[in-house]
Write an enzyme that holds these catalytic residues in place. Structure first.
Site, PDB file in Angstrom:
ATOM      1  N   SER A 246      44.486  40.413  37.031  1.00 60.05           N
ATOM      2  CA  SER A 246      43.911  39.250  36.360  1.00 60.05           C
ATOM      3  C   SER A 246      44.061  37.983  37.173  1.00 60.05           C
ATOM      4  CB  SER A 246      44.577  39.053  34.995  1.00 60.05           C
ATOM      5  OG  SER A 246      45.967  38.869  35.135  1.00 60.05           O
TER       6      SER A 246
ATOM      7  N   HIS B  80      38.268  43.438  36.332  1.00 59.33           N
ATOM      8  CA  HIS B  80      39.220  42.816  35.421  1.00 59.33           C
ATOM      9  C   HIS B  80      38.756  42.933  33.976  1.00 59.33           C
ATOM     10  CE1 HIS B  80      41.148  38.912  33.751  1.00 59.33           C
ATOM     11  NE2 HIS B  80      41.890  39.977  33.471  1.00 59.33           N
TER      12      HIS B  80
ATOM     13  N   ASN C  89      40.700  33.388  33.603  1.00 56.73           N
ATOM     14  CA  ASN C  89      42.086  32.915  33.598  1.00 56.73           C
ATOM     15  C   ASN C  89      42.215  31.514  34.174  1.00 56.73           C
ATOM     16  OD1 ASN C  89      44.089  34.587  32.367  1.00 56.73           O
ATOM     17  ND2 ASN C  89      43.548  36.174  33.830  1.00 56.73           N
TER      18      ASN C  89
END
Length: 285
Positions: free
Chosen positions: A119, A140, A190
């Site tokens: 990630s 991911h 993220n």
């Protein structure tokens, strides 16, 4: 490139969830974990989820049985030989992932595509452990993968275009929506999420508001489905902390990505979120 047989290395929450998507996508799937108990638990959880989904009408009973039949539990990494694509779902540690990819490269042969579910780590850095880095790609998934429909497809510096295309095609056959992301710290999702959790932690640490107040504001005022602390509990407080540390280290300690001491204290206390029954909220047993 044709992918019909998939290996998943890691039978935890992420790995088992990815394997579930694979068998429902009509891929022959081999689920591996070096921990035999973790492998048994992951397999049991996956088969139970297929039956439960059929009971709720998400898919037919025959479809669930056929999907279950496509799953093979592999206690030895060598059993992933012959897979067209192997998806790694190991803990977020660069050294661990590189060691695993080196072993997979030897076991699966030069034509297999190796995908990392990282990630936040560099796909290029992970690919450096194998002889043919052009066969390595980021894939991911988000937690839990059976619910979250997004998959970030991340090409490293040497990833072949046809490899990235094949990985995207697999994700779409699994019913996921793909987004191509650059191989930069945290990719896209993220990168957006870091300020969400870190600023919430700073407000908590500065005693500006409580956990419940911050989550309520995020949900009602911001329109988010979950507040930052609810989300950290769902994903895993330890996982969130590891991602935060990864950002911090990869950016050479850029101030905006600095983890908060609250995260370290929570992990040290074993308050890991839903999976441990206690995180920022209590979940019972």
């Amino acid at each position: 490139m044709t992918v019909e047989r998939i290996g998943v290395a890691g039978a935890g929450t992420m790995g088992a969830g990815i394997a579930q998507l694979a068998v429902l996508g009509r891929f022959e799937t081999r689920l591996h974990d070096p921990d035999r108990q973790a492998l048994a638990t992951g397999e049991e959880r996956l088969r139970a989820a297929l039956a439960k989904g059929a009971g709720r009408g998400r898919w037919g009973r025959e479809e669930a049985e056929a999907a279950s039949a496509r799953l093979v539990a592999a206690s030895d990494l060598a059993e992933l030989a012959g897979c067209d694509l192997v998806i790694e779902a190991a803990p977020e540690e660069l050294a661990l992932k590189r060691e695993l990819f080196a072993r997979l490269s030897g076991s699966c042969g030069p034509e297999a595509i190796l995908a990392t579910n990282t990630s936040s780590l560099s796909v290029t850095a992970i690919a450096a452990a194998v002889e043919r880095p052009e066969r390595v790609c980021g894939m991911h998934f988000f937690n839990p993968p059976t619910v979250m429909r997004l998959v970030e497809v991340v090409a490293g510096d040497e990833t072949a275009p046809e490899v990235a295309d094949a990985v995207a095609g697999v994700a779409e056959r699994m019913g996921r929506t793909t987004v191509r992301a650059a191989d930069e710290i945290g990719f896209i999702a993220n990168r957006c999420a870091r300020p969400f959790s870190l600023e919430a932690l700073r407000m908590l640490g500065d005693r500006i508001a409580t956990v419940a107040q911050i989550d309520t504001i995020a949900r009602i005022g911001g329109g988010f489905r979950m507040g930052p602390f609810e989300l950290m509990d769902l994903v895993g407080v330890d996982v969130n902390f590891e991602v935060a540390r990864s950002f911090w280290e990869q950016s050479f300690h850029e101030p905006r990505w600095q983890p908060h001491p609250i995260q370290a204290k929570m992990v040290a206390a074993g308050r890991l979120g839903r999976k441990s029954g206690h995180g920022y909220y209590e979940y019972g047993t």
